[in-house]
Design a protein around this motif. Structure first.
Motif, PDB file in Angstrom:
ATOM      1  N   GLU A  60      81.062  30.067  70.140  1.00  0.00           N
ATOM      2  CA  GLU A  60      82.335  29.559  69.647  1.00  0.00           C
ATOM      3  C   GLU A  60      82.873  28.541  70.640  1.00  0.00           C
ATOM      4  OE1 GLU A  60      85.080  28.406  67.610  1.00  0.00           O
ATOM      5  OE2 GLU A  60      84.300  30.219  66.659  1.00  0.00           O
ATOM      6  N   GLY A  61      82.638  27.263  70.349  1.00  0.00           N
ATOM      7  CA  GLY A  61      83.077  26.204  71.242  1.00  0.00           C
ATOM      8  C   GLY A  61      82.464  26.360  72.625  1.00  0.00           C
ATOM      9  N   THR A  81      79.160  30.221  63.643  1.00  0.00           N
ATOM     10  CA  THR A  81      80.548  30.656  63.718  1.00  0.00           C
ATOM     11  C   THR A  81      81.326  30.208  62.486  1.00  0.00           C
ATOM     12  OG1 THR A  81      81.611  28.742  64.750  1.00  0.00           O
ATOM     13  CG2 THR A  81      80.348  30.213  66.194  1.00  0.00           C
ATOM     14  N   SER A  82      82.562  30.682  62.380  1.00  0.00           N
ATOM     15  CA  SER A  82      83.400  30.363  61.222  1.00  0.00           C
ATOM     16  C   SER A  82      84.030  28.985  61.294  1.00  0.00           C
ATOM     17  CB  SER A  82      84.521  31.409  61.079  1.00  0.00           C
ATOM     18  OG  SER A  82      84.014  32.661  60.689  1.00  0.00           O
ATOM     19  N   ARG A  83      83.886  28.283  62.408  1.00  0.00           N
ATOM     20  CA  ARG A  83      84.577  27.005  62.585  1.00  0.00           C
ATOM     21  C   ARG A  83      83.617  25.861  62.899  1.00  0.00           C
ATOM     22  NH1 ARG A  83      87.358  31.115  64.893  1.00  0.00           N
ATOM     23  NH2 ARG A  83      89.518  31.437  64.286  1.00  0.00           N
ATOM     24  N   ARG A  88      80.383  35.234  56.737  1.00  0.00           N
ATOM     25  CA  ARG A  88      79.945  36.615  56.564  1.00  0.00           C
ATOM     26  C   ARG A  88      78.541  36.647  55.978  1.00  0.00           C
ATOM     27  NH1 ARG A  88      82.881  37.387  59.793  1.00  0.00           N
ATOM     28  NH2 ARG A  88      84.815  38.575  59.852  1.00  0.00           N
ATOM     29  N   LEU A  89      77.757  37.644  56.377  1.00  0.00           N
ATOM     30  CA  LEU A  89      76.469  37.884  55.750  1.00  0.00           C
ATOM     31  C   LEU A  89      76.701  38.456  54.356  1.00  0.00           C
ATOM     32  CD1 LEU A  89      74.544  39.431  58.756  1.00  0.00           C
ATOM     33  CD2 LEU A  89      73.941  37.312  57.587  1.00  0.00           C
ATOM     34  N   PRO A 136      83.614  40.352  63.953  1.00  0.00           N
ATOM     35  CA  PRO A 136      83.686  39.161  64.804  1.00  0.00           C
ATOM     36  C   PRO A 136      83.537  37.893  63.966  1.00  0.00           C
ATOM     37  CG  PRO A 136      81.566  40.246  65.033  1.00  0.00           C
ATOM     38  CD  PRO A 136      82.432  41.169  64.239  1.00  0.00           C
ATOM     39  N   ASP A 137      84.046  36.806  64.496  1.00  0.00           N
ATOM     40  CA  ASP A 137      84.131  35.564  63.731  1.00  0.00           C
ATOM     41  C   ASP A 137      82.847  34.745  63.824  1.00  0.00           C
ATOM     42  OD1 ASP A 137      85.729  34.408  61.912  1.00  0.00           O
ATOM     43  OD2 ASP A 137      86.981  33.315  63.315  1.00  0.00           O
ATOM     44  N   TYR A 138      81.708  35.414  63.801  1.00  0.00           N
ATOM     45  CA  TYR A 138      80.424  34.730  63.763  1.00  0.00           C
ATOM     46  C   TYR A 138      79.389  35.684  63.204  1.00  0.00           C
ATOM     47  CZ  TYR A 138      79.230  37.419  67.979  1.00  0.00           C
ATOM     48  OH  TYR A 138      78.990  38.428  68.866  1.00  0.00           O
ATOM     49  N   VAL A 139      78.247  35.154  62.797  1.00  0.00           N
ATOM     50  CA  VAL A 139      77.119  35.976  62.381  1.00  0.00           C
ATOM     51  C   VAL A 139      75.892  35.498  63.140  1.00  0.00           C
ATOM     52  CG1 VAL A 139      78.065  36.399  60.080  1.00  0.00           C
ATOM     53  CG2 VAL A 139      76.491  34.492  60.443  1.00  0.00           C
ATOM     54  N   VAL A 140      74.916  36.370  63.250  1.00  0.00           N
ATOM     55  CA  VAL A 140      73.641  36.013  63.867  1.00  0.00           C
ATOM     56  C   VAL A 140      72.549  36.264  62.835  1.00  0.00           C
ATOM     57  CG1 VAL A 140      72.063  36.374  65.782  1.00  0.00           C
ATOM     58  CG2 VAL A 140      74.518  36.695  66.129  1.00  0.00           C
TER      59      VAL A 140
END
Length: 934
Positions: free
Chosen positions: A576-577, A568-570, A632-633, A553-557
Motif C-alpha cells: 500500500e503505497g 490493494t484497493s487503491r 475482495r476475492l 485488510p485492504d488488499y488481497v494476495v
C-alpha cells in the motif's frame, strides 16, 4: 492562553503566582520518522557481512551495534529477546525507505528493517486555579490512590530505582536533590571505570546526545522530565514541597530528547539503558500514534523480560480510542488519566490496551525553573509516574515478585470506577479501574491474576481463523478456572471453543484454549474488532482481558500460481503505497520480495496524473486514488482466483483542474494450470466521470523491481511481446516483468515503455533520486518506447513503466487496459509465460464471462453444518469437487461418482466458515460460495 499555577516555597510559608503555560502538544501526537535513520535485526546465524553489498548499493553508512552489552535471552525466561543483533545505520534521506527495506530484506539475512521514530513527550497544561490554591490538600491525588495507607506498609527503599526516560532533570531542585541514583563505580574522571560502555555515567545518562549530563535544558517542553520525576520520586519527609509517590525510592534520570545538533530521540535506547543499569521500574511519559515497530517492542520486551523491569507508559492525551506507543505494546503497564473525581480526563486517551487509570489532572509537582518551585499540571504524563511510584513501593515490600507479577498485582487491586456515570461509556477501556496503592500492598499474598497472550492462525482475519489463547497464572492458585470469549464487535463471530474449562492453575502454571472465529458477510475493510476474554473461578474471581484484531485488510494476495501478487484497493501492487507493512509484495516460488513499490498511473497531461506512488520528498507519496469498493476475492469463473474492487481519483472541478475524474474498476486473476503458473493478470476499466473528453489518455504500471539484488539489475524491452522485464546480471535464474495485454475484440493498444535508472543524476530527464514529479510520471507514459533499457552492463537499481496509449475517452464512456505481471527462471520461460497470459486473457474475456450466466447447478443445504448435496444439469460431466478457502488453499477434495447426476460431500469437522466449492467438469469448472456452520 491557559496558565499554570506556580507555587513558591519561602521561609514565610506558601506563596502563589501565575506563570505562562508551557507549549501545548497537539491533540494527537504522531510518531515522526527520523529521516535517513533505520535499524536492522539479523536473523539467528546471519552475519553482518551478508549486508555489505546491499548497504553499499544504498550508499548507507556503516552498521553500528545498538546494544552490544545487552543481556542474552534465556530459556528460563520465555519471551526474552536478543538485542545484540540489532544495528543502526544511516542512508540518504531522499531515498524511499521502502527501497531500503526491500534491498536488505532480499539478502535473506535480516529479521526486520525499520525506520526510527521520534515520539514526543506528553504534556498537557490544565486550569491552575482548580484545587491548587491552598497550602493543604494540593496533592489530592495521594489520597485518591490511597498512598497514605500504602505508606503505612511500605515507604519504598533507596535500592529500588525508577528510571525516568524523559527530557532530563534538575539535580538542584530541593525535592529532587539527592534523590537521583549515583553510580559510584564510575566517578567523573574521563574513564569508563565500570566497563559498561558509558564514560562517567555517574548521575544518569543523556542517551539522546550521548554524554553524561542528563540535566534538562530550561524552558518549554524541555522541563517535562522534572515534572515527571517529582511525581514519582520527590523526596518525602524533608519538610519541603511535595512527596513523591515512591517515597524513599530513588530515580535515574535518562535524557532521551536531544539538545545538541548531533543528537536524536532515544526513547527506546533509554529504556534499555535503564534496564541494564538496575532500574526496577521504568516510566515513559511520552509516545505517539502510529509507527508500530518490532524494534521498539523488542526494547520493551528486553526490559520487561530479560531484565525484569516494570515498564509503565502514559496512554495518551487525545480524547479518542487510539493505539498509542509505547503504551499499547506488550509487556507495558498502560495508564490512562482521570480527573480529580475519578472521571476520565476530558482530553485523555482511552483504549482496550489500558491496564489501569490514575489521577492525571491538577497534579502538583516539581518545576524546572527554580529550585523551590512547584506547578500544577495535567495529562497522562503525570498519571504514569504515580503508577510507577506505586510499582516502586511494591517492589520494595515484595522483592520476590517479578515484574509481570507486580504489574498484575497493580492491575488486580484497583477500585472500580465504571459505576461513575461519566465513565459508563468507556467500559473496559480505562483498564481495571483506579490505582489503589493500599490494596496492592495489602493483598499481595492473596491476589489472583492471569496473564494472557494470543496467536491467530493468520495475520489478518479474512474469513475464518483459530485463535489460540495462552494463559499463565501469575499470583495465587486458581482452581476451576473457566474462560468465556465474547465478541464486542458485531462483524466478528465466536463460532466454537467458548466457554471453555481452563482447569486448575498453580503459580506459574500455563494452559491453552482454542477459539474458532468467523467473519460476518459484508464486513467493511480494515474493521477493528475486540474480543473480551472473561476468566472466572470459584470464590468470585473474575478478570477480563481484551484482544483487538484487524478484519478484512485492504488488499488481497493472489496465490493460485507460483507468482504471488498483492493487489490493494487503491491501485497499488506489492504494498500500500510506501508502507511496506501493508501487503506482501510479489514473490515467486518462495523467493524474497521482488517488488519494493508498484502501482497504476493514469494521465492526460503533465499536470494531470493520478496515482498513489512516490512523489517529491516533501510530499512523500501522492494520494490521488481513493477506495470506493474494497478489493475482495470472489468466486472465479474461468480462473482459479479472482479479486475485484473499485477506486477513483478526484474530478477536475474538485481539484483545481489537477484531477482526471476516472473511476477504475479493477480485476486481478490467477490460474493454477501448469502453463499459467508464472503470471497473474491485473485489469483496469476506466470510466470517465468528468465533463470533458480525456485526450490524450495514458495508463501504465510503475514497477520498482529488486530481482533479487536491486543493485545489479538491468531493465529491457521485448517489443514483439510488449513485455518489459528486469533481470539480475549476476544471477541468470530469475526474471520478472510486466506485459501489456491486447484486448480480445477491440483495436490493438499502442504500448509505451520507459526504463529508469534509480540512481541517475538529477540532470536526467527522469531522476528518481530527487523524487518522482507529476511531469516525470507523465513523461514515462507519453514517450512511446524510446527509453528501452536501464542498468547498463554492470547493473544498478532500476524501475520501469509499462503502459498504453488509450483511445480518447468521452464523458460517460469506458476503456479497459490489462497487464500480466510475470516471473520465471529464464528469459525464454518469461516470454513463454507472456504468450500464455495473452492467450488465457483472450479466453477469459468472452467465454468465461458468458459461462457465468449459465450456471444452474445446485448446492444444498447452504449454509450447511457439514454435509452438502451437489446436483448438476444434464450434459455436464463432472470429474471432481474441491473445497477452497478464500485464499485459494484447498481444504478438501472429492472424486465425482461416475455416471451420477448428484453427489454427497462430507465437509471435514472443524471447518466452520465461508468457502468456495469448485466443480471440475469436462468443459471447464463451476464455482459457488458456501457457508459451513459449526
Amino acid at each position: 492562553m491557559k496558565q499554570l499555577l506556580l507555587v513558591l516555597v519561602a521561609a514565610c510559608g506558601w506563596l502563589y503566582s501565575a506563570a505562562p503555560a508551557q507549549a501545548q502538544t497537539p491533540a494527537t501526537t504522531l510518531a515522526e520518522v527520523l529521516p535517513g535513520r533505520a535499524v536492522v535485526k539479523l536473523r539467528p546465524g546471519a552475519r553482518v557481512g551478508q549486508l555489505a553489498a546491499a548497504l553499499q548499493q544504498l550508499q548507507a553508512g556503516p552498521l553500528q551495534q545498538k546494544f552490544p552489552r545487552a543481556l542474552a535471552p534465556s530459556p528460563k525466561k520465555p519471551g526474552s529477546v536478543e538485542l545484540r543483533t540489532i544495528y543502526q545505520f544511516q542512508y540518504p534521506p531522499a531515498l524511499a525507505f521502502g527501497k531500503v527495506r526491500q534491498l536488505l530484506t532480499a539478502t535473506g539475512a535480516v529479521e526486520y528493517v525499520e525506520p526510527l521514530y521520534s515520539r514526543p513527550p506528553l504534556y498537557q497544561p490544565n486550569d491552575p486555579f482548580a484545587d491548587s490554591t491552598r497550602a493543604t490538600g494540593v496533592q489530592y491525588y495521594l489520597k485518591n490512590v490511597r498512598a497514605y495507607g500504602g505508606w503505612d506498609r511500605s515507604q519504598g527503599d533507596s535500592s529500588v530505582v525508577i528510571g525516568i526516560t524523559d527530557t532530563g532533570t534538575r539535580f538542584t531542585h530541593q525535592d529532587l536533590r539527592g534523590q537521583d541514583k549515583r553510580n559510584y563505580a564510575d566517578p567523573v574522571n574521563g574513564l569508563d571505570d565500570d566497563g559498561d560502555g558509558f564514560v562517567d555515567n555517574f548521575r544518569g545518562w543523556d542517551a539522546a546526545d550521548n554524554d553524561n549530563d542528563p540535566s534538562t535544558a530550561t524552558g518549554g517542553a524541555n522541563g517535562h522530565g522534572v515534572l515527571v520525576a517529582g511525581v514519582a520520586a520527590a523526596r518525602a519527609d524533608n519538610g519541603r514541597g511535595i512527596a513523591g509517590v515512591g517515597f524513599k525510592c530513588r530515580y535515574l534520570p535518562i535524557k532521551i530528547y536531544a539538545t545538541t545538533p548531533a543528537g536524536t530521540f532515544a526513547g527506546y535506547e533509554g529504556i534499555v539503558y535503564g534496564a541494564d543499569h538496575g532500574c526496577k521500574v521504568i516510566v515513559a511519559a511520552w509516545g505517539g500514534v502510529g509507527g508500530k515497530s518490532r524494534f521498539e517492542q523488542d526494547a520493551i520486551s528486553y526490559a520487561a523480560i530479560n531484565r525484569d523491569a516494570v515498564v509503565v507508559a502514559a496512554a495518551g492525551n487525545t480524547n479518542a480510542e487510539l493505539d498509542f506507543y509505547p503504551a499499547s505494546y506488550e509487556h507495558v503497564v498502560s495508564v490512562a488519566a482521570l480527573e480529580r473525581t475519578d472521571v476520565k480526563g476530558s482530553t485523555n486517551t482511552y483504549s482496550y490496551h489500558v491496564d489501569l487509570s490514575a489521577p492525571g489532572q491538577q497534579i502538583l509537582t516539581t518545576v524546572y525553573t527554580h529550585d523551590s518551585s512547584y506547578v500544577a499540571v495535567g495529562g497522562s504524563s503525570f498519571a504514569a509516574p504515580i503508577v510507577a511510584g506505586a510499582a516502586g513501593l511494591v517492589r520494595s515490600r515484595y522483592p520476590q515478585l517479578s515484574a509481570a507479577q507486580v504489574a498484575a498485582l497493580l492491575r488486580r487491586t484497583t477500585d472500580n470506577i465504571y459505576g461513575i456515570p461519566g465513565n459508563a461509556a468507556y467500559l473496559g477501556r480505562l483498564g481495571t479501574g483506579r490505582l489503589n496503592i493500599k490494596r496492592a500492598l495489602a493483598e499481595a499474598t492473596t491476589a489472583q491474576a492471569v496473564q494472557v497472550s494470543h496467536r491467530l492462525s493468520q495475520p489478518y482475519l479474512l474469513d475464518t481463523a483459530r485463535l489460540t489463547l495462552s494463559v499463565r497464572n501469575l499470583l495465587q492458585p486458581l482452581p476451576g478456572l473457566t474462560l468465556t470469549v465474547t465478541s464486542l464487535t458485531p462483524q466478528l463471530l465466536v463460532t466454537g471453543g467458548s466457554p471453555a474449562a481452563v482447569g486448575n492453575l498453580g503459580l506459574a502454571d500455563t494452559a491453552q484454549a482454542v477459539v474458532a472465529l468467523s467473519l460476518a458477510p459484508n464486513t467493511a475493510p480494515n474493521t477493528r474488532a475486540v474480543l473480551r476474554c472473561r476468566f472466572s473461578a470459584p470464590g468470585g474471581f473474575q478478570d477480563d482481558h481484551y484482544i483487538t484484531l484487524a478484519l478484512n485488510p485492504d488488499y488481497v494476495v493472489l496465490t493460485a500460481s507460483d507468482l504471488h501478487l498483492t493487489v490493494t484497493s487503491r491501485g497499488n501492487l506489492g504494498y500500500e503505497g510506501l508502507d511496506s507493512e501493508i501487503g506482501a509484495s510479489i514473490t515467486y516460488r518462495n523467493s524474497p520480495p521482488l517488488l519494493s513499490e508498484g502501482g497504476l498511473l493514469v494521465a492526460t497531461g503533465p499536470t494531470r496524473v493520478a496515482d498513489r506512488l512516490r512523489s517529491l520528498p516533501a510530499v512523500g507519496s501522492d494520494q490521488d486514488f481513493f477506495r470506493q469498493q474494497p478489493i475482495r476475492l470472489l468466486p472465479a469463473v474461468g480462473a482459479d482466483q479472482q479479486a475485484r474492487g473499485v477506486f477513483q481519483d478526484s474530478l477536475p472541478s474538485q481539484s483545481a483542474g489537477r484531477g482526471i475524474g476516472a473511476r477504475v474498476r479493477q480485476r486481478a486473476l490467477a490460474w493454477a494450470a501448469p502453463a499459467d503458473r508464472e503470471y497473474a493478470v491485473v485489469e483496469y476499466t476506466l470510466l470517465n466521470l468528468a465533463a470533458d473528453t480525456l485526450r490524450p489518455l495514458h495508463a501504465g504500471l510503475f514497477m520498482d523491481w529488486d530481482v533479487p539484488d536491486a543493485g545489479r539489475n538491468v531493465a529491457a524491452w521485448d517489443s514483439a511481446r510488449a513485455l518489459g522485464y528486469v533481470r539480475d546480471v549476476l544471477r541468470a535464474n530469475l526474471f520478472a516483468g510486466v506485459k501489456l495485454l491486447q484486448p480480445a475484440t477491440a483495436p490493438a493498444l499502442a504500448p509505451s515503455y520507459y526504463a529508469l535508472d534509480n540512481a541517475a543524476p538529477v540532470t536526467a530527464p527522469v531522476a528518481l533520486r530527487d523524487g518522482f514529479s507529476t511531469a516525470e510520471k507523465f513523461r514515462t507514459l507519453s514517450s512511446g518506447t524510446t527509453t528501452r533499457s536501464a542498468g547498463g552492463v554492470a547493473g544498478t537499481d532500476v524501475s520501469h513503466v509499462v503502459g498504453a496509449v488509450l483511445p480518447a475517452l468521452a464523458p460517460g464512456d469506458s476503456v479497459t487496459v490489462a497487464f500480466a505481471v510475470l516471473a520465471a527462471p529464464s528469459l525464454a520461460q518469461l516470454q513463454a509465460a507472456a504468450d500464455a497470459a495473452q492467450i488465457r486473457y483472450g479466453q477469459w474475456v468472452l467465454p468465461a464471462r458468458a459461462a457465468a450466466r449459465t450456471n444452474n447447478w445446485q448446492v444444498y443445504p447452504n449454509p450447511t453444518t457439514g454435509q452438502l448435496q451437489v446436483a448438476v444439469p444434464a450434459g455436464v460431466r463432472p470429474q471432481e469437487v474441491e473445497l477452497l478457502d478464500l485464499t485459494g488453499r484447498r481444504v478438501a477434495r472429492w472424486p465425482w461418482p461416475a455416471g451420477q447426476p448428484t453427489a454427497t460431500l462430507q465437509v471435514p469437522a472443524g471447518s466452520a466458515g465461508l468457502y468456495l466449492l469448485r466443480l471440475h467438469h469436462s468443459a471447464g469448472q463451476l464455482t459457488r460460495k458456501v457457508q459451513v456452520q459449526p
